[in-house]
Write a protein that holds these residues in place. Structure first.
Motif, PDB file in Angstrom:
ATOM      1  N   GLU A 180      -4.519   0.451  -1.947  1.00 52.67           N
ATOM      2  CA  GLU A 180      -3.094   0.423  -2.307  1.00 52.67           C
ATOM      3  C   GLU A 180      -2.461  -0.923  -1.973  1.00 52.67           C
ATOM      4  N   GLN A 181      -3.176  -1.704  -1.167  1.00 54.13           N
ATOM      5  CA  GLN A 181      -2.699  -3.012  -0.697  1.00 54.13           C
ATOM      6  C   GLN A 181      -1.468  -2.890   0.210  1.00 54.13           C
ATOM      7  N   THR A 182      -1.320  -1.707   0.834  1.00 56.80           N
ATOM      8  CA  THR A 182      -0.270  -1.539   1.841  1.00 56.80           C
ATOM      9  C   THR A 182      -0.773  -1.912   3.225  1.00 56.80           C
ATOM     10  N   LEU A 183      -2.081  -2.105   3.331  1.00 59.87           N
ATOM     11  CA  LEU A 183      -2.711  -2.553   4.570  1.00 59.87           C
ATOM     12  C   LEU A 183      -3.743  -3.611   4.194  1.00 59.87           C
ATOM     13  N   PRO A 184      -3.655  -4.802   4.780  1.00 57.91           N
ATOM     14  CA  PRO A 184      -4.595  -5.863   4.402  1.00 57.91           C
ATOM     15  C   PRO A 184      -6.022  -5.527   4.824  1.00 57.91           C
ATOM     16  N   ILE A 185      -6.962  -5.906   3.992  1.00 57.56           N
ATOM     17  CA  ILE A 185      -8.370  -5.731   4.338  1.00 57.56           C
ATOM     18  C   ILE A 185      -8.704  -6.723   5.449  1.00 57.56           C
ATOM     19  N   PRO A 186      -9.313  -6.277   6.527  1.00 59.94           N
ATOM     20  CA  PRO A 186      -9.571  -7.158   7.671  1.00 59.94           C
ATOM     21  C   PRO A 186     -10.481  -8.338   7.316  1.00 59.94           C
ATOM     22  N   VAL A 187     -10.358  -9.352   8.127  1.00 57.79           N
ATOM     23  CA  VAL A 187     -11.210 -10.524   7.991  1.00 57.79           C
ATOM     24  C   VAL A 187     -12.677 -10.099   8.100  1.00 57.79           C
ATOM     25  N   ASN A 188     -13.516 -10.753   7.357  1.00 59.48           N
ATOM     26  CA  ASN A 188     -14.967 -10.508   7.300  1.00 59.48           C
ATOM     27  C   ASN A 188     -15.340  -9.335   6.402  1.00 59.48           C
ATOM     28  N   PHE A 189     -14.359  -8.641   5.819  1.00 63.74           N
ATOM     29  CA  PHE A 189     -14.656  -7.561   4.884  1.00 63.74           C
ATOM     30  C   PHE A 189     -14.131  -7.916   3.493  1.00 63.74           C
ATOM     31  N   ILE A 190     -14.933  -7.615   2.489  1.00 62.05           N
ATOM     32  CA  ILE A 190     -14.563  -7.850   1.097  1.00 62.05           C
ATOM     33  C   ILE A 190     -14.847  -6.572   0.318  1.00 62.05           C
ATOM     34  N   LEU A 191     -13.942  -6.211  -0.563  1.00 60.52           N
ATOM     35  CA  LEU A 191     -14.156  -5.030  -1.399  1.00 60.52           C
ATOM     36  C   LEU A 191     -15.335  -5.238  -2.330  1.00 60.52           C
ATOM     37  N   GLY A 192     -16.113  -4.150  -2.527  1.00 61.67           N
ATOM     38  CA  GLY A 192     -17.192  -4.185  -3.499  1.00 61.67           C
ATOM     39  C   GLY A 192     -16.685  -3.735  -4.857  1.00 61.67           C
ATOM     40  N   ASP A 193     -17.587  -3.164  -5.648  1.00 64.03           N
ATOM     41  CA  ASP A 193     -17.211  -2.756  -7.000  1.00 64.03           C
ATOM     42  C   ASP A 193     -17.458  -1.270  -7.243  1.00 64.03           C
ATOM     43  N   GLU A 194     -17.372  -0.486  -6.165  1.00 67.20           N
ATOM     44  CA  GLU A 194     -17.656   0.943  -6.283  1.00 67.20           C
ATOM     45  C   GLU A 194     -16.741   1.730  -5.357  1.00 67.20           C
ATOM     46  N   GLU A 218      -5.858   0.803 -13.246  1.00 68.13           N
ATOM     47  CA  GLU A 218      -6.518   2.095 -13.427  1.00 68.13           C
ATOM     48  C   GLU A 218      -6.692   2.820 -12.100  1.00 68.13           C
ATOM     49  N   ILE A 219      -7.184   2.112 -11.091  1.00 70.80           N
ATOM     50  CA  ILE A 219      -7.364   2.714  -9.765  1.00 70.80           C
ATOM     51  C   ILE A 219      -6.015   3.051  -9.151  1.00 70.80           C
ATOM     52  N   SER A 220      -5.042   2.169  -9.319  1.00 70.18           N
ATOM     53  CA  SER A 220      -3.705   2.404  -8.754  1.00 70.18           C
ATOM     54  C   SER A 220      -3.076   3.678  -9.308  1.00 70.18           C
ATOM     55  N   THR A 221      -3.327   3.967 -10.584  1.00 70.99           N
ATOM     56  CA  THR A 221      -2.768   5.170 -11.208  1.00 70.99           C
ATOM     57  C   THR A 221      -3.270   6.421 -10.508  1.00 70.99           C
ATOM     58  N   HIS A 222      -4.544   6.447 -10.202  1.00 67.97           N
ATOM     59  CA  HIS A 222      -5.116   7.610  -9.510  1.00 67.97           C
ATOM     60  C   HIS A 222      -4.591   7.716  -8.080  1.00 67.97           C
ATOM     61  N   LEU A 223      -4.409   6.577  -7.437  1.00 70.54           N
ATOM     62  CA  LEU A 223      -3.886   6.602  -6.073  1.00 70.54           C
ATOM     63  C   LEU A 223      -2.434   7.089  -6.059  1.00 70.54           C
ATOM     64  N   ALA A 225      -1.210   9.126  -8.056  1.00 65.31           N
ATOM     65  CA  ALA A 225      -1.210  10.562  -8.351  1.00 65.31           C
ATOM     66  C   ALA A 225      -1.611  11.400  -7.141  1.00 65.31           C
ATOM     67  N   GLY A 226      -1.953  10.739  -6.039  1.00 61.19           N
ATOM     68  CA  GLY A 226      -2.241  11.472  -4.809  1.00 61.19           C
ATOM     69  C   GLY A 226      -3.687  11.486  -4.375  1.00 61.19           C
ATOM     70  N   LYS A 227      -4.566  10.879  -5.160  1.00 65.50           N
ATOM     71  CA  LYS A 227      -5.972  10.843  -4.750  1.00 65.50           C
ATOM     72  C   LYS A 227      -6.154   9.874  -3.586  1.00 65.50           C
ATOM     73  N   GLN A 228      -7.174  10.155  -2.762  1.00 62.99           N
ATOM     74  CA  GLN A 228      -7.487   9.297  -1.632  1.00 62.99           C
ATOM     75  C   GLN A 228      -8.927   8.827  -1.728  1.00 62.99           C
ATOM     76  N   VAL A 229      -9.201   7.729  -1.074  1.00 73.29           N
ATOM     77  CA  VAL A 229     -10.551   7.148  -1.118  1.00 73.29           C
ATOM     78  C   VAL A 229     -11.477   7.950  -0.223  1.00 73.29           C
ATOM     79  N   SER A 230     -12.586   8.409  -0.803  1.00 69.14           N
ATOM     80  CA  SER A 230     -13.594   9.116  -0.011  1.00 69.14           C
ATOM     81  C   SER A 230     -14.848   8.260   0.194  1.00 69.14           C
ATOM     82  N   LYS A 231     -15.062   7.291  -0.700  1.00 71.91           N
ATOM     83  CA  LYS A 231     -16.172   6.347  -0.552  1.00 71.91           C
ATOM     84  C   LYS A 231     -15.723   4.997  -1.062  1.00 71.91           C
ATOM     85  N   LEU A 232     -16.160   3.940  -0.372  1.00 66.93           N
ATOM     86  CA  LEU A 232     -15.721   2.603  -0.744  1.00 66.93           C
ATOM     87  C   LEU A 232     -16.829   1.592  -0.461  1.00 66.93           C
TER      88      LEU A 232
END
Length: 301
Positions: A180-194, A218-223, A225-232
Motif C-alpha cells: 500500500e506504500q503506507t509503510l516504507p520497505i526497510p533498507v536491504n529489502f526489495i520487492l519481488g514479482d510475486e 491492479e494490485i492497489s485495487t485488490h488492496l 477492496a480489503g484483501k491482505q498480503v498472505s505471501k510476498l
C-alpha cells in the motif's frame, strides 16, 4: 545441503547442550532401513552423508542434524487389485460372501505380502541449531514436515523448549502496508514479482500474481477492496530471494551470485571442507537475514 525453505523456531531457554551431548543422544536414534514388513522408518544420519560418520556437524555456534525418512510406496490401486483377487478366491473356496472383519484381515495379509516388493522413497530433512542466537532452523515448507523432525528431536534428547517465533505485529499487516506504500520497505529489502492476496475471512477469495510489478494499480485495487498480503516475494541484501508467508515460513529460497562469489573465495580441497564452507556461509547469512527480517516486521514480542 543448501536450504530451500526456512521454518525457524525460537528457544525459550538458553541452549545448554553441546555437540558431544547431542551426538550421543542422536546415536541412540540412528536411522535403520525398513525391514521387509515395515511401512516406514525414521532416524538420524550424518549430515555429511557418505563423507562423514558423525550425526552432528558443528561450525562455531551452529550444529547441524539430518533426519532420514524412508517410506514404502504401495499404490492404492495395487492393493485394491490384489485384494479383489484374494476376495474372489476366498468366496469361491468358501462358497459364500466374505464378512467385513474377514475382508479387513485379508487386506492386512495382502499388504504384508506386498511390502517386500514395494518401492522405497527416501527423504532427508536438514536442520541446525544456532546456539548463540537461540534458533532452531528447519529446511521445510510446511509446519507438518517441520514438526516431524522437531518431535523426533524432542523424543531423542528428552526436551526441546521451542516455540513459533512470536511477533508484535501480524506479518500480513506489515506486508500489506508495504504494498500500500503506507509503510516504507526497510533498507536491504526489495520487492519481488510475486504475491498472494486474500480476504481476511476464512471463506474469502484470493488471487495470485506472478511475474509482474507489485506496486501497480491492479494490485492497489485488490488492496483497497480489503484483501491482505498472505505471501510476498522479496530480495534481501542482493544475496537471497524468497517468498515470505503470513505464517512466517520462507519458501522458494534461492541464493544469488553474491553468495557463490563468497564461496569461490574459500579454498577447499575435500568434500568435508566444501561442506564446512557451505554451512558456514549459509548459517551466517541466515543469522543476518532473520535479524533484519524480524526487525522489518516490527520485532519479536
Amino acid at each position: 545441503m543448501w536450504f530451500k525453505n526456512l521454518i525457524f523456531y525460537r528457544f525459550t531457554q538458553p541452549v545448554t547442550f553441546t555437540q558431544s551431548i547431542l551426538e550421543e543422544k542422536l546415536k541412540q536414534k540412528r536411522f535403520t532401513p525398513c525391514g521387509s514388513q515395515d511401512l516406514s522408518s525414521y532416524g538420524w544420519v550424518p549430515p555429511l552423508g557418505r563423507h562423514g560418520n558423525m550425526l552432528t556437524h558443528c561450525i562455531d555456534d551452529f550444529i547441524m542434524m539430518t533426519a532420514r525418512k524412508e517410506e514404502k510406496i504401495l499404490p492404492a490401486s495395487v492393493i485394491r487389485n490384489a485384494l479383489e483377487e484374494q476376495i474372489e478366491q476366498f468366496e469361491q473356496k468358501q462358497n459364500r460372501k466374505i464378512l467385513s472383519k474377514e475382508k479387513k484381515r485379508l487386506k492386512d495379509d495382502v499388504m504384508m505380502s506386498l511390502l517386500p516388493k514395494a518401492f522405497t522413497r527416501y527423504q532427508d530433512i536438514f536442520s541446525y541449531v544456532d546456539s548463540a542466537k537461540g534458533w532452531l532452523i528447519v529446511d521445510a515448507a510446511s509446519f507438518n514436515k517441520a514438526e516431524e523432525i522437531t518431535s523426533y528431536l524432542r523424543e531423542t534428547i528428552g526436551s526441546l523448549p521451542i516455540i513459533n517465533t512470536p511477533l508484535k505485529n501480524p506479518p500480513s499487516h506489515i506486508m500489506t502496508q508495504w504494498l500500500e506504500q503506507t509503510l516504507p520497505i526497510p533498507v536491504n529489502f526489495i520487492l519481488g514479482d510475486e504475491c498472494e492476496l486474500r480476504e481476511p475471512s476464512d471463506e474469502g477469495g484470493h488471487i495470485k500474481a506472478s511475474k509482474q510489478t507489485l506496486i501497480s494499480e491492479e494490485i492497489s485495487t485488490h488492496l483497497e477492496a480489503g484483501k491482505q498480503v498472505s505471501k510476498l516475494a522479496l530480495c534481501w541484501n542482493n544475496a537471497l530471494t524468497f517468498v515470505l508467508g503470513d505464517d512466517l515460513i520462507i519458501r522458494k529460497l534461492k541464493f544469488t551470485d553474491l553468495i557463490q562469489n563468497k564461496l569461490d573465495e574459500i579454498n577447499v580441497e575435500t568434500a568435508a571442507e566444501q561442506f564446512d564452507a557451505d554451512f558456514s556461509v549459509m548459517s551466517l547469512t541466515f543469522r543476518q537475514l532473520l535479524k533484519q527480517l524480524l526487525d522489518a516486521l516490527g520485532g519479536e514480542d
